[in-house]
Design a protein around this motif. Structure first.
Motif, short mmCIF file in Angstrom:
data_model
loop_
_atom_site.label_atom_id
_atom_site.label_comp_id
_atom_site.label_asym_id
_atom_site.label_seq_id
_atom_site.Cartn_x
_atom_site.Cartn_y
_atom_site.Cartn_z
N GLY A 256 0.74 -1.37 0.06
CA GLY A 256 -0.03 -0.03 -0.07
C GLY A 256 0.87 1.31 -0.01
N SER A 257 0.23 2.34 -0.23
CA SER A 257 0.96 3.51 -0.52
C SER A 257 1.59 4.38 0.85
CB SER A 257 -0.03 4.74 -1.07
OG SER A 257 -1.02 5.02 -0.13
N GLU A 258 1.17 3.82 2.01
CA GLU A 258 1.65 4.29 3.23
C GLU A 258 2.32 3.18 4.00
OE1 GLU A 258 -1.25 5.91 6.19
OE2 GLU A 258 -2.57 6.37 4.43
N ALA A 259 2.95 1.94 3.12
CA ALA A 259 3.76 1.22 3.82
C ALA A 259 5.29 1.42 3.56
CB ALA A 259 3.68 -0.37 2.66
N LYS A 260 5.87 1.17 4.55
CA LYS A 260 7.50 1.35 4.46
C LYS A 260 8.07 0.03 4.87
CE LYS A 260 7.22 6.06 6.14
NZ LYS A 260 5.96 6.47 5.10
N ILE A 261 8.87 -0.51 4.16
CA ILE A 261 9.29 -1.90 4.15
C ILE A 261 10.89 -1.94 4.10
CG2 ILE A 261 9.41 -4.27 3.06
CD1 ILE A 261 6.51 -3.87 2.26
N VAL A 262 11.51 -2.43 4.91
CA VAL A 262 13.03 -2.71 4.61
C VAL A 262 13.18 -4.08 4.75
CG1 VAL A 262 15.34 -2.30 5.75
CG2 VAL A 262 13.60 -0.45 5.85
N ALA A 263 13.42 -4.90 3.69
CA ALA A 263 13.41 -6.30 3.63
C ALA A 263 13.71 -6.63 2.18
CB ALA A 263 11.96 -6.81 3.92
N ASP A 264 14.61 -7.72 2.11
CA ASP A 264 14.66 -8.42 0.69
C ASP A 264 13.41 -9.50 0.74
OD1 ASP A 264 17.08 -7.34 0.40
OD2 ASP A 264 18.24 -9.10 1.29
N ILE A 265 13.04 -9.40 -0.66
CA ILE A 265 11.67 -10.06 -0.80
C ILE A 265 11.85 -10.98 -1.98
CG2 ILE A 265 9.22 -9.50 -1.69
CD1 ILE A 265 9.60 -6.62 -0.47
N SER A 266 11.07 -12.37 -1.73
CA SER A 266 11.23 -13.05 -2.79
C SER A 266 9.43 -13.62 -3.21
CB SER A 266 11.66 -14.56 -2.32
OG SER A 266 13.13 -14.52 -2.38
N VAL A 267 9.06 -13.34 -4.29
CA VAL A 267 7.76 -13.51 -4.67
C VAL A 267 7.30 -13.66 -5.83
CG1 VAL A 267 7.70 -10.83 -5.10
CG2 VAL A 267 5.59 -11.91 -4.11
N HIS A 268 6.04 -14.13 -6.20
CA HIS A 268 5.65 -14.41 -7.62
C HIS A 268 5.48 -13.03 -8.29
CE1 HIS A 268 4.41 -16.17 -11.11
NE2 HIS A 268 3.00 -15.53 -11.15
N ASN A 269 4.43 -12.23 -7.97
CA ASN A 269 4.26 -11.12 -8.52
C ASN A 269 4.03 -10.12 -7.42
OD1 ASN A 269 3.61 -11.68 -11.28
ND2 ASN A 269 1.66 -12.55 -10.46
N ILE A 270 4.57 -8.77 -7.44
CA ILE A 270 4.52 -7.70 -6.68
C ILE A 270 3.94 -6.28 -7.10
CG2 ILE A 270 6.99 -7.29 -6.75
CD1 ILE A 270 6.77 -6.55 -3.64
N THR A 271 2.77 -5.70 -6.44
CA THR A 271 2.52 -4.51 -6.86
C THR A 271 2.75 -3.51 -5.77
OG1 THR A 271 0.75 -5.12 -8.45
CG2 THR A 271 0.56 -3.01 -7.80
N ILE A 272 3.43 -2.54 -6.07
CA ILE A 272 4.17 -1.43 -4.91
C ILE A 272 3.73 -0.05 -5.13
CG2 ILE A 272 6.21 -0.54 -4.06
CD1 ILE A 272 7.87 -3.02 -5.48
N SER A 273 2.92 0.44 -4.23
CA SER A 273 2.51 1.95 -4.17
C SER A 273 3.41 2.64 -2.91
CB SER A 273 1.23 2.02 -3.91
OG SER A 273 0.26 1.65 -5.12
N GLY A 274 3.91 1.90 -1.96
CA GLY A 274 4.75 2.42 -1.00
C GLY A 274 6.08 2.55 -1.13
N ASN A 275 6.97 2.48 -0.02
CA ASN A 275 8.16 2.59 0.15
C ASN A 275 9.08 1.23 0.32
OD1 ASN A 275 11.01 3.32 1.11
ND2 ASN A 275 10.37 5.21 1.32
N ILE A 276 10.04 0.82 -0.41
CA ILE A 276 10.58 -0.42 -0.08
C ILE A 276 12.10 -0.01 -0.44
CG2 ILE A 276 11.22 -2.88 -0.90
CD1 ILE A 276 8.59 -3.18 -1.75
N THR A 277 12.95 -0.68 0.97
CA THR A 277 14.26 -0.70 0.58
C THR A 277 14.71 -2.14 0.86
OG1 THR A 277 14.60 1.61 1.65
CG2 THR A 277 16.38 0.37 1.71
N GLY A 278 15.18 -2.52 -0.23
CA GLY A 278 15.68 -4.09 -0.19
C GLY A 278 15.77 -4.52 -1.59
N ASN A 279 16.30 -5.73 -1.94
CA ASN A 279 16.15 -6.33 -3.08
C ASN A 279 15.17 -7.19 -3.36
OD1 ASN A 279 18.86 -5.53 -3.58
ND2 ASN A 279 19.55 -7.20 -2.27
N ILE A 280 14.35 -7.23 -4.40
CA ILE A 280 13.17 -7.86 -4.93
C ILE A 280 13.66 -9.05 -5.86
CG2 ILE A 280 10.78 -7.84 -5.86
CD1 ILE A 280 11.01 -4.84 -4.65
N ASN A 281 12.95 -10.33 -5.67
CA ASN A 281 13.27 -11.20 -6.71
C ASN A 281 11.89 -11.76 -6.99
OD1 ASN A 281 14.06 -13.33 -8.16
ND2 ASN A 281 15.23 -14.42 -6.90
#
Length: 124
Positions: free
Chosen positions: A56-81
């Motif tokens: 979501g648009s208000e999310a703040k994430i600091v993480a490495d992420i493994s996923v099938h699909n991801i839709t991002i409206s917020g803030n992510i710091t980390g690697n995405i696979n």
């Protein structure tokens, strides 16, 4: 690899959310699950989802992420696979490296990192 299309099918099906971290929530640790996950709060740690993630648009994430699909409206710091698609919506701010079969960046989104395209014949 980079593209934007208002007519494209959304990567994450929002009608079937199984796990939710609400916007007033803060969590540190590991999320490991299947299905669709929505994150609106603050998360720090590691995320492995055998399914999809909606940030979501208000999310703040600091993480490495493994996923099938991801839709991002917020803030992510980390690697995405992602084995499928990564979508950065116009309010997204992503810092980190990404790997995906498809990578869509809407106008207004901010991406700081490297991207790598992987082959996947089952992108949805």
């Amino acid at each position: 690899m980079f593209g934007s299309s208002k007519k494209a099918k959304a990567a994450v099906d929002t009608s079937n959310i199984e796990t939710l971290l609400g916007k007033s929530s803060e969590f540190k640790g590991t999320i490991s699950c299947a299905g669709t996950v929505r994150i609106d709060g603050v998360f720090e740690g590691q995320i492995t989802v055998n399914g999809d993630i909606l940030v979501g648009s208000e999310a703040k994430i600091v993480a490495d992420i493994s996923v099938h699909n991801i839709t991002i409206s917020g803030n992510i710091t980390g690697n995405i696979n992602a084995t499928g698609k990564i979508e950065l919506m116009e309010t997204a701010f992503v810092t980190g490296d990404v790997k995906a079969a498809a990578f869509v960046v809407e106008e207004g989104a901010v991406f700081n990192g490297r991207s790598e395209s992987i082959k996947n014949t089952q992108v949805q």
